[in-house]
Scaffold this motif. Sequence first.
Motif, PDB file in Angstrom:
ATOM      1  N   VAL A   8       0.864  -1.186   0.000  1.00  0.00           N
ATOM      2  CA  VAL A   8       0.000   0.000   0.000  1.00  0.00           C
ATOM      3  C   VAL A   8       0.897   1.231   0.000  1.00  0.00           C
ATOM      4  O   VAL A   8       1.842   1.322   0.807  1.00  0.00           O
ATOM      5  CB  VAL A   8      -0.948   0.021   1.222  1.00  0.00           C
ATOM      6  N   VAL A   9       0.629   2.157  -0.922  1.00  0.00           N
ATOM      7  CA  VAL A   9       1.393   3.400  -1.010  1.00  0.00           C
ATOM      8  C   VAL A   9       0.491   4.528  -0.533  1.00  0.00           C
ATOM      9  O   VAL A   9      -0.631   4.671  -1.026  1.00  0.00           O
ATOM     10  CB  VAL A   9       1.847   3.663  -2.464  1.00  0.00           C
ATOM     11  N   VAL A  10       0.980   5.315   0.412  1.00  0.00           N
ATOM     12  CA  VAL A  10       0.177   6.428   0.942  1.00  0.00           C
ATOM     13  C   VAL A  10       0.601   7.705   0.229  1.00  0.00           C
ATOM     14  O   VAL A  10       1.741   8.157   0.349  1.00  0.00           O
ATOM     15  CB  VAL A  10       0.370   6.558   2.469  1.00  0.00           C
ATOM     16  N   GLY A  11      -0.340   8.295  -0.527  1.00  0.00           N
ATOM     17  CA  GLY A  11      -0.053   9.486  -1.315  1.00  0.00           C
ATOM     18  C   GLY A  11      -0.183   9.165  -2.795  1.00  0.00           C
ATOM     19  O   GLY A  11      -0.099   7.979  -3.190  1.00  0.00           O
ATOM     20  N   ALA A  12      -0.413  10.204  -3.601  1.00  0.00           N
ATOM     21  CA  ALA A  12      -0.530   9.996  -5.049  1.00  0.00           C
ATOM     22  C   ALA A  12       0.169  11.108  -5.807  1.00  0.00           C
ATOM     23  O   ALA A  12      -0.321  11.607  -6.823  1.00  0.00           O
ATOM     24  CB  ALA A  12      -1.994   9.889  -5.457  1.00  0.00           C
ATOM     25  N   GLY A  13       1.336  11.514  -5.289  1.00  0.00           N
ATOM     26  CA  GLY A  13       2.170  12.465  -6.013  1.00  0.00           C
ATOM     27  C   GLY A  13       3.277  11.715  -6.751  1.00  0.00           C
ATOM     28  O   GLY A  13       3.177  10.495  -6.978  1.00  0.00           O
ATOM     29  N   ASN A  14       4.316  12.422  -7.099  1.00  0.00           N
ATOM     30  CA  ASN A  14       5.405  11.841  -7.878  1.00  0.00           C
ATOM     31  C   ASN A  14       6.096  10.695  -7.142  1.00  0.00           C
ATOM     32  O   ASN A  14       6.303   9.617  -7.704  1.00  0.00           O
ATOM     33  CB  ASN A  14       6.399  12.960  -8.201  1.00  0.00           C
ATOM     34  N   ALA A  15       6.455  10.921  -5.868  1.00  0.00           N
ATOM     35  CA  ALA A  15       7.168   9.871  -5.125  1.00  0.00           C
ATOM     36  C   ALA A  15       6.287   8.635  -5.006  1.00  0.00           C
ATOM     37  O   ALA A  15       6.752   7.496  -5.184  1.00  0.00           O
ATOM     38  CB  ALA A  15       7.563  10.387  -3.737  1.00  0.00           C
ATOM     39  N   ALA A  16       5.010   8.851  -4.709  1.00  0.00           N
ATOM     40  CA  ALA A  16       4.090   7.733  -4.508  1.00  0.00           C
ATOM     41  C   ALA A  16       3.926   6.914  -5.788  1.00  0.00           C
ATOM     42  O   ALA A  16       4.003   5.683  -5.765  1.00  0.00           O
ATOM     43  CB  ALA A  16       2.737   8.264  -4.041  1.00  0.00           C
TER      44      ALA A  16
END
Length: 494
Positions: A8-16
């Motif tokens: 699970v990845v928290v966030g939806a920007g570039n790093a995510a």
Amino acid sequence: MKDEYDVVVVGAGNAAFCAALGARENGARVLVLERAPEEEAGGNSRFTAGLMRVAYNGVEDLKRVMPDLSPEEIARTDFGTYTEEQCLDDMARVTEYRCDPDLTEILVKRSLDTVAWMRSKGVRFTAAWGRQAFNIGGKFKFWGGLTVEAVGGGPGLVDALTTAARKNGIDVWYRARATGLIADDEGVKGVQVRRDGKTTHVAAKSVVLAAGGFQANPEWRARYLGPGWELAKVRGTRFNTGDAIRIALDIGAAPVGNWSGCHAVAWDRNAPEFGDLAVGDQFQKHSYPWGVYLNAEGKRFVDEGADFRNYTYAKYGRVILAQPGQFAWQIFDAKVKAQLRDEYKIRQVTKRVANTLEDLVKQLDDVDAQAALAELKAYNAAVRTDLPFNPNVKDGRSTQGLAIPKSNWANTLDTAPFEAYAVTCGITFSFGGLRINTDTQVISTDGQPIPGLYAAGELVGGIFYFNYPGGTGLTNGSVFGRIAGTNAAKVAMA
Ligand SMILES: Cc1cc2nc3c(=O)[nH]c(=O)nc-3n(C[C@H](O)[C@H](O)[C@H](O)COP(=O)(O)OP(=O)(O)OC[C@H]3O[C@@H](n4cnc5c(N)ncnc54)[C@H](O)[C@@H]3O)c2cc1C
């Protein structure tokens, strides 16, 4: 727990998204949690110009990232080089030799390869001719190590990453805010999520935190950055309020880095409280090296020409915030008008124009006009007009005898019309955050990796201190996001 994913990845920007794509290509089933609704998704990454700092040895390296460069474009451009050594030097110098050496080495050495990998996932890049190159005798010459930008800027970058995620079978939940980590003595087992207002739990074999810094949280700004910081404007997303830092600290993660430091710039005095996606980064006012600053007392207060804009803009926001009333005016004359960046031409600009300096100072809201006029005259008298002005190099054309010097690009203000632009402090992102190791595992306050927990991007501490070389934020998120996703998947799939 009704939902279960490998990563699970928290966030939806570039790093995510780089983490999600890195995890997916290693075989993991991946869920991305985005707190924002879809129309506001993408974090600070979406507000950027998409500029990415990449170390390269020449145009052949750049062609890995920009295979579409045409022979004509190459012929009319001097890309020069920006070696790993130069990039490492820049990171060390602007962070006053505090940046974590191991993380910085990875950031620099993986920059080109990571951006080429993003290209392979469908993100397109172009050369930043409009922003980072000067036209000298018909040939564009790049300066300052900032050569690559995503096509379509930040919105283009986030769109391309979102499309790549969907194409690769990554699930994305919008309006899904991570509110806690589910963990026991063996490590992290999942995430507590508030989705569309309802609390739910998602099981995960590993979790990547990539939910940005705490700059949109005025209470944390005042608490960690210091008194007055609650008064700064937020340049980007309103959703980066430090959530993922907090939920990691709650289970024993170690804080590290410059918790009282941040990236902050000159930003239109009348800009809204948070970033406006329709305006993007255009509230910034970055052409101060060609003019002078005045504060409410009519005084100059900073060396506008201390270095190239790239190396000073991220720390001058703090200097403006420290002025009486937390604002300043940038003053230019007609000689440099053509050199003002595009952001000076937007409709939403706080601007004054006059044919004499006497008239101009009277129009500067909240400024001691008499003192301002005296200051501008003293400045004009101090300019070394015997040295030529050259915007392409640190030209050494300075003032002499002033308490606050201007070290380069000192031009007299003598040609009408004169222009003034009002700015305040716009905060970009906070520097303090979570401690990670070179595998991007989050480290506990006991000094051990927390099993199953990884972090990347703005919420990682220890990389930026005091200042930041332009374009490193996205590269930082991409390089460590990709590593985090890859490692999170490997552990999950073991
Ligand atoms: C106006 C502006 C211009 C900039 N220009 C540049 C540039 O040209 N080049 C450059 O390198 N850098 C630039 N930066 C800096 C850059 O934006 C950041 O360094 C970078 O985007 C950070 O990426 P990130 O993925 O870590 O965070 P973000 O892109 O901010 O992503 C964080 C994500 O986490 C989400 N989130 C937050 N809390 C939660 C939660 N509890 N649960 C789920 N999701 C959550 C957010 O909604 C967001 O989607 C700029 C910044 C701004 C504001």
